[in-house]
Design an enzyme around this catalytic site. Sequence first.
Site, mmCIF file in Angstrom:
data_model
loop_
_atom_site.group_PDB
_atom_site.id
_atom_site.type_symbol
_atom_site.label_atom_id
_atom_site.label_comp_id
_atom_site.label_asym_id
_atom_site.label_seq_id
_atom_site.Cartn_x
_atom_site.Cartn_y
_atom_site.Cartn_z
ATOM 1 N N CYS A 115 0.815 -1.230 0.000
ATOM 2 C CA CYS A 115 0.000 0.000 0.000
ATOM 3 C C CYS A 115 0.844 1.274 0.000
ATOM 4 C CB CYS A 115 -0.966 -0.005 1.179
ATOM 5 S SG CYS A 115 -1.979 -1.480 1.204
ATOM 6 N N HIS A 260 -3.218 7.043 2.354
ATOM 7 C CA HIS A 260 -3.669 5.746 1.857
ATOM 8 C C HIS A 260 -5.046 5.451 2.441
ATOM 9 C CE1 HIS A 260 -4.117 1.637 0.892
ATOM 10 N NE2 HIS A 260 -3.866 1.203 2.107
ATOM 11 N N ASN A 290 -10.086 -0.189 -0.243
ATOM 12 C CA ASN A 290 -8.621 -0.084 -0.162
ATOM 13 C C ASN A 290 -8.028 -0.645 -1.453
ATOM 14 O OD1 ASN A 290 -5.906 -0.586 0.318
ATOM 15 N ND2 ASN A 290 -6.206 -1.398 2.383
HETATM 16 N N1 COA Z 1 -18.812 -8.967 8.380
HETATM 17 C C1 COA Z 1 -19.326 -9.331 9.569
HETATM 18 N N2 COA Z 1 -18.581 -9.734 10.595
HETATM 19 C C2 COA Z 1 -17.244 -9.784 10.425
HETATM 20 C C3 COA Z 1 -16.639 -9.424 9.204
HETATM 21 C C4 COA Z 1 -17.483 -8.999 8.165
HETATM 22 N N3 COA Z 1 -17.005 -8.620 6.960
HETATM 23 N N4 COA Z 1 -15.299 -9.553 9.333
HETATM 24 C C5 COA Z 1 -15.061 -9.995 10.595
HETATM 25 N N5 COA Z 1 -16.244 -10.139 11.237
HETATM 26 C C6 COA Z 1 -16.452 -10.568 12.603
HETATM 27 C C7 COA Z 1 -15.367 -11.449 13.134
HETATM 28 O O1 COA Z 1 -15.562 -12.796 12.743
HETATM 29 C C8 COA Z 1 -15.494 -11.255 14.620
HETATM 30 O O2 COA Z 1 -16.542 -12.055 15.063
HETATM 31 P P1 COA Z 1 -16.443 -12.813 16.489
HETATM 32 O O3 COA Z 1 -16.317 -11.709 17.512
HETATM 33 O O4 COA Z 1 -17.729 -13.553 16.576
HETATM 34 O O5 COA Z 1 -15.234 -13.669 16.420
HETATM 35 C C9 COA Z 1 -15.963 -9.804 14.738
HETATM 36 O O6 COA Z 1 -16.460 -9.436 13.451
HETATM 37 C C10 COA Z 1 -14.861 -8.879 15.148
HETATM 38 O O7 COA Z 1 -13.731 -9.126 14.337
HETATM 39 P P2 COA Z 1 -12.429 -8.302 14.501
HETATM 40 O O8 COA Z 1 -11.430 -8.754 13.494
HETATM 41 O O9 COA Z 1 -12.020 -8.268 15.940
HETATM 42 O O10 COA Z 1 -12.949 -6.855 14.101
HETATM 43 P P3 COA Z 1 -12.275 -5.477 14.305
HETATM 44 O O11 COA Z 1 -13.121 -4.642 15.160
HETATM 45 O O12 COA Z 1 -10.805 -5.571 14.606
HETATM 46 O O13 COA Z 1 -12.371 -4.855 12.834
HETATM 47 C C11 COA Z 1 -11.061 -4.491 10.854
HETATM 48 C C12 COA Z 1 -11.747 -5.525 11.758
HETATM 49 C C13 COA Z 1 -10.392 -5.262 9.734
HETATM 50 C C14 COA Z 1 -12.119 -3.558 10.288
HETATM 51 C C15 COA Z 1 -10.015 -3.689 11.709
HETATM 52 O O14 COA Z 1 -9.185 -4.582 12.435
HETATM 53 C C16 COA Z 1 -9.147 -2.832 10.863
HETATM 54 O O15 COA Z 1 -9.602 -1.846 10.315
HETATM 55 N N6 COA Z 1 -7.842 -3.153 10.718
HETATM 56 C C17 COA Z 1 -6.978 -2.478 9.786
HETATM 57 C C18 COA Z 1 -7.053 -3.215 8.486
HETATM 58 C C19 COA Z 1 -6.466 -2.469 7.344
HETATM 59 O O16 COA Z 1 -6.716 -1.298 7.190
HETATM 60 N N7 COA Z 1 -5.672 -3.162 6.526
HETATM 61 C C20 COA Z 1 -5.056 -2.642 5.380
HETATM 62 C C21 COA Z 1 -3.929 -1.750 5.753
HETATM 63 S S1 COA Z 1 -3.003 -1.322 4.384
#
Ligand code: COA
Length: 333
Positions: A115, A260, A290
């Site tokens: 990215c 980004h 993204n």
């Molecule tokens: N739809 C519904 N539920 C989802 C899901 C989706 N698309 N993706 C994950 N879940 C669920 C998970 O299974 C989990 O369920 P559980 O509690 O029953 O196990 C729950 O949602 C929470 O998951 P978690 O991964 O802890 O969510 P989070 O609050 O950390 O949010 C992101 C996830 C990815 C949005 C967050 O971690 C984030 O923004 N990270 C940065 C990612 C990023 O920007 N990457 C690229 C950088 S270049």
Amino acid sequence: MKNSVITRITGTGSCLPEQIVTNEDLSKVVDTSDEWISSRTGIRERHLAKDETTASMAAEAGMRAMQDAGIGAEEVDLLIVGTITGDYVTPSTSCEVQEILGAVNAVAFDINAACAGFMFALHTAHAYLQSGIYKTALVLGAETLSKIMDWKDRSTCVLFGDGAGAAVVRAFEKGKAEDKAAGGILAFEQGSDGRKGKVLSCLGRRNNNPLIENPFIPSYVSMNGQEVYKFAVNTVPASIQKVLELAGLETGDIKYFVLHQANIRILQAVAKRLKADMEKFPVSLDHCGNISAASVPILLDEMNRKGMLEKGDKIVMSGFGGGLTWASAVLEW
Ligand code: COA
């Protein structure tokens, strides 16, 4: 030659695939909802390639950037594409783009910095131009991320999109009467931390020779979302502070922070840490998702085409992601 040269962006372009896929559409493919995706990420829809390829989108974006800059393809002597999703292992996406555009006088190569790919490519072009080796660069970020997604993994596939963005970067001699011989790219800072590479990864092709017992299994993007989030909200503000210091500027001097486009919460956290108004952080992730290396140049092009950028505006650009990698620049438009 060093320090006697100004490098500036003189044109921008972008290209998104025709097909738009909404959160609602995705909820028919994986167990997710518009509410979950938009509340946690800010993403509402993304463009996903059908017939478009990484090179075809990059070439279209590059052509639009050259039109905007008022130059012909034969004037480009350096062509760099930031990408992790080239159509071929070889030739590089940049060589494909060179062929499509007829940029016959360019040296062309790709950069893999996920990215941060466009920003790494921009810094590389800036250094070449500053040294006097080349005069006119076409710098691109282009991705078809949809082909490296596991479409059964709701935790990753909802986050990404496809597209390409481009910028023409030219060298001008300082002190000349030309109005373009001032401002330009003022400072750059970049970094990498290979120790944390596995928090956002996608395995390449494995050895598949007949002497190996395990069959080749295609691999897709895997991510530890919380670790990536922590990395972004700590590293990006620090990188921006550092580049502002190098340029002798403060947050208040900056009109826009062109970051980004990974997640609205990351943008909000960065704005908070910099004590900057969220209105200074333009957003395209709501309609693009993204797009890794393509996010920053696509957003910049959208801003340019909307007339948001005026001569003399100071802007910060920053990319961050897999590797881990990050890079920030300050420039005067
Ligand atoms: N739809 C519904 N539920 C989802 C899901 C989706 N698309 N993706 C994950 N879940 C669920 C998970 O299974 C989990 O369920 P559980 O509690 O029953 O196990 C729950 O949602 C929470 O998951 P978690 O991964 O802890 O969510 P989070 O609050 O950390 O949010 C992101 C996830 C990815 C949005 C967050 O971690 C984030 O923004 N990270 C940065 C990612 C990023 O920007 N990457 C690229 C950088 S270049």
